[in-house]
Design an enzyme around this catalytic site. Structure first.
Site, PDB file in Angstrom:
ATOM      1  N   LYS A  35       0.840  -1.205   0.000  1.00  0.00           N
ATOM      2  CA  LYS A  35       0.000   0.000   0.000  1.00  0.00           C
ATOM      3  C   LYS A  35       0.874   1.254   0.000  1.00  0.00           C
ATOM      4  CE  LYS A  35      -0.202  -0.199   5.007  1.00  0.00           C
ATOM      5  NZ  LYS A  35      -0.722   0.489   6.151  1.00  0.00           N
ATOM      6  N   ARG A 133      -9.612   0.444  15.970  1.00  0.00           N
ATOM      7  CA  ARG A 133      -9.514   1.201  14.722  1.00  0.00           C
ATOM      8  C   ARG A 133     -10.490   0.504  13.800  1.00  0.00           C
ATOM      9  NH1 ARG A 133      -3.737   1.610  11.657  1.00  0.00           N
ATOM     10  NH2 ARG A 133      -4.496  -0.348  10.817  1.00  0.00           N
ATOM     11  N   HIS A 165      -5.537  -6.882  13.649  1.00  0.00           N
ATOM     12  CA  HIS A 165      -4.319  -6.074  13.582  1.00  0.00           C
ATOM     13  C   HIS A 165      -3.931  -5.677  15.008  1.00  0.00           C
ATOM     14  CE1 HIS A 165      -1.335  -3.873  11.401  1.00  0.00           C
ATOM     15  NE2 HIS A 165      -1.795  -2.665  11.664  1.00  0.00           N
ATOM     16  N   ARG A 225       1.882 -10.675   7.551  1.00  0.00           N
ATOM     17  CA  ARG A 225       1.457  -9.530   6.735  1.00  0.00           C
ATOM     18  C   ARG A 225       2.416  -8.346   6.934  1.00  0.00           C
ATOM     19  NH1 ARG A 225      -3.693  -9.113   9.305  1.00  0.00           N
ATOM     20  NH2 ARG A 225      -2.959  -7.169  10.159  1.00  0.00           N
ATOM     21  N   TYR A 268      15.229  30.875   4.983  1.00  0.00           N
ATOM     22  CA  TYR A 268      14.124  31.671   5.557  1.00  0.00           C
ATOM     23  C   TYR A 268      14.241  31.797   7.075  1.00  0.00           C
ATOM     24  CZ  TYR A 268      11.437  31.080   1.190  1.00  0.00           C
ATOM     25  OH  TYR A 268      10.994  31.097  -0.097  1.00  0.00           O
ATOM     26  N   CYS A 315      13.078  24.548   2.800  1.00  0.00           N
ATOM     27  CA  CYS A 315      12.115  25.284   1.964  1.00  0.00           C
ATOM     28  C   CYS A 315      11.303  24.287   1.135  1.00  0.00           C
ATOM     29  CB  CYS A 315      12.852  26.249   1.045  1.00  0.00           C
ATOM     30  SG  CYS A 315      14.074  27.257   1.912  1.00  0.00           S
ATOM     31  N   ASP A 317      11.454  23.558  -2.022  1.00  0.00           N
ATOM     32  CA  ASP A 317      12.196  22.850  -3.066  1.00  0.00           C
ATOM     33  C   ASP A 317      13.676  22.685  -2.757  1.00  0.00           C
ATOM     34  OD1 ASP A 317       9.803  23.405  -4.756  1.00  0.00           O
ATOM     35  OD2 ASP A 317      10.589  25.445  -4.598  1.00  0.00           O
TER      36      ASP A 317
HETATM   37  C1  LIG Z   1      -3.767  -4.059   8.410  1.00  0.00           C
HETATM   38  C2  LIG Z   1      -2.309  -3.948   8.233  1.00  0.00           C
HETATM   39  N1  LIG Z   1      -1.570  -5.065   8.150  1.00  0.00           N
HETATM   40  C3  LIG Z   1      -0.223  -5.025   8.003  1.00  0.00           C
HETATM   41  C4  LIG Z   1       0.429  -3.832   7.927  1.00  0.00           C
HETATM   42  C5  LIG Z   1       1.932  -3.840   7.795  1.00  0.00           C
HETATM   43  O1  LIG Z   1       2.524  -3.284   8.946  1.00  0.00           O
HETATM   44  P1  LIG Z   1       4.092  -3.148   9.085  1.00  0.00           P
HETATM   45  O2  LIG Z   1       4.530  -2.224   8.011  1.00  0.00           O
HETATM   46  O3  LIG Z   1       4.287  -2.583  10.445  1.00  0.00           O
HETATM   47  O4  LIG Z   1       4.659  -4.502   8.928  1.00  0.00           O
HETATM   48  C6  LIG Z   1      -0.284  -2.636   8.015  1.00  0.00           C
HETATM   49  C7  LIG Z   1       0.416  -1.357   7.953  1.00  0.00           C
HETATM   50  O5  LIG Z   1       0.091  -0.378   8.527  1.00  0.00           O
HETATM   51  C8  LIG Z   1      -1.700  -2.701   8.172  1.00  0.00           C
HETATM   52  O6  LIG Z   1      -2.438  -1.586   8.258  1.00  0.00           O
END
Ligand SMILES: Cc1ncc(COP(=O)(O)O)c(C=O)c1O
Length: 379
Positions: A35, A133, A165, A225, A268, A315, A317
């Protein structure tokens, strides 16, 4: 290197990291998390590199990200776990993208979309085991698993996964955090038992992120994961050496140099003033490129193997380095972060300087910075 800057990504390093991490969870599937543009590394190249390293699944937050993976021709099992109202659920079903079900309304919407598509949706039910969450609450869980089982019997749904999670897996030295992880694992066991009682037989049960993969073998279940560790960064500030290497190097070319006298205010606000006659080097990367303005006067960078700290305000850039009497000329390479070798700072060093986490450092590298890739096997 392109004219001004680049984020160099070593795809072989990502593959090697995945291979090394797989050894820590040899009996589980490996979902590489790609992601947020592969944590800033480039989603599709990162996905291919992870698959080359042995990942068997891919995970993203949003359906739109998953569809991009499919458009790239990648047909690996793929989960998208955030489904907000209006998300293209039907397109996900058509593309064989599996969906995280984090709330009863998502289940209803997915069943409706599956009926409309004329093919079953493959879903992973997400239990909220204590993160508070996303995920279905303990109170809502029995009803959702029953409803999912009915939809499965009706042929509109396949519950391929049950997941959750963790909130505090990244603090393994803290007894309170260890208790929190244990409580979540216990709650997950309960959620799994209820799903089983409802007649669901998911292929994969999963809860482990990078930190849990590395420190809690009892959390591995059928699938792990990880995200950050695959990119070579530790999720745990106190445990830097986790047997992986950072895959991204953020580098820029010095745009110009100038000699200035003592007492010169720089950038700046003149928040940095030279204390001697010195050489200033202008680096063409700024907060629009992901160098946080909060790095003013604290962000590290390496030039010619020597570490420096950003002089004055970052800044939009550009920023300035005060390199003293070090030889430097326009075109020289400045490395903001990389693998930590030869004086080069890491994203973890940046995170520590800024009071944040390396995730934020790498994911924020801006779209203006070209990603360039090195790889023997993948491109
Ligand atoms: C639902 C879920 N699984 C797995 C991960 C992977 O986590 P990490 O990058 O800490 O291994 C994330 C990342 O935020 C997540 O939101």
């Amino acid at each position: 290197m392109p004219a001004f800057a680049e984020a160099r990504v070593d795809l072989d390093v990502i593959s090697a990291n995945v291979a090394a991490l797989r050894e820590r969870a040899p009996n589980s599937h490996f979902m590489g998390v790609v992601k947020a543009d592969g944590y800033g590394h480039g989603m599709i190249p990162a996905a291919r590199a992870m698959l080359a390293g042995g990942a068997t699944w891919l995970g993203v937050a949003f359906i739109e990200e998953a569809l991009e993976v499919r458009r790239a021709g990648i047909d690996t099992p793929l989960l998208a776990w955030i489904v907000p109202p209006g998300a293209p659920i039907g397109a996900a079903i058509e593309a064989g993208v599996e969906l995280g079900i984090s709330d009863p309304w998502v289940l209803d919407a997915t069943v409706a979309a599956a009926r409309a598509a004329g093919r079953p949706a493959r879903v992973h039910l997400k239990a909220d085991t204590g993160l508070n969450r996303g995920g279905i609450t303990r109170e809502g869980w029995p009803e959702v698993v029953e409803a999912a089982a009915r939809a499965e019997a009706a042929g509109v749904l396949q519950v391929t996964g049950v997941f959750s999670h963790l909130a505090r897996a990244d603090e393994p030295a803290d007894p309170g955090a260890r208790d929190s992880v244990q409580a979540q694992l216990d709650a997950f066991d309960e959620a799994l038992a209820l799903a089983d009682k409802a007649g669901l037989r998911p292929e994969v049960r999963h809860i482990a992120n990078s930190a849990a993969l590395l420190t809690r073998p009892d959390s591995h279940f059928d699938l792990v994961r990880p995200g950050i560790a695959a990119y070579g960064l530790s999720p745990m500030p106190d445990l830097r050496d986790i047997g992986v290497r950072p895959a991204m190097t953020l580098a820029a070319r010095v745009a110009l140099v100038k000699r200035v006298p003592a007492g010169s205010g720089v950038s700046y606000g003149h928040r940095y003033v030279t204390d001697r006659e010195t050489t200033l080097a202008l680096v063409p990367l700024g907060y629009a490129d992901g160098v946080p303005r909060a790095a003013s006067n604290i962000g590290p960078a390496a030039l010619g193997g020597r570490r420096h700290v950003i002089a004055g305000t970052v800044c939009m850039d550009q920023f300035v380095l005060d390199v003293g009497n070090d030889p430097v000329e326009a075109g020289d390479e400045v490395v903001l972060f990389g693998d930590g070798e030869n004086g080069v700072p890491t994203a973890q060093d940046w995170a520590e300087a800024l009071g944040t986490i390396p995730y934020e450092i790498v994911t924020r590298v801006g779209v203006r910075v070209p990603r360039t890739y090195r790889s023997g096997a993948v491109s």
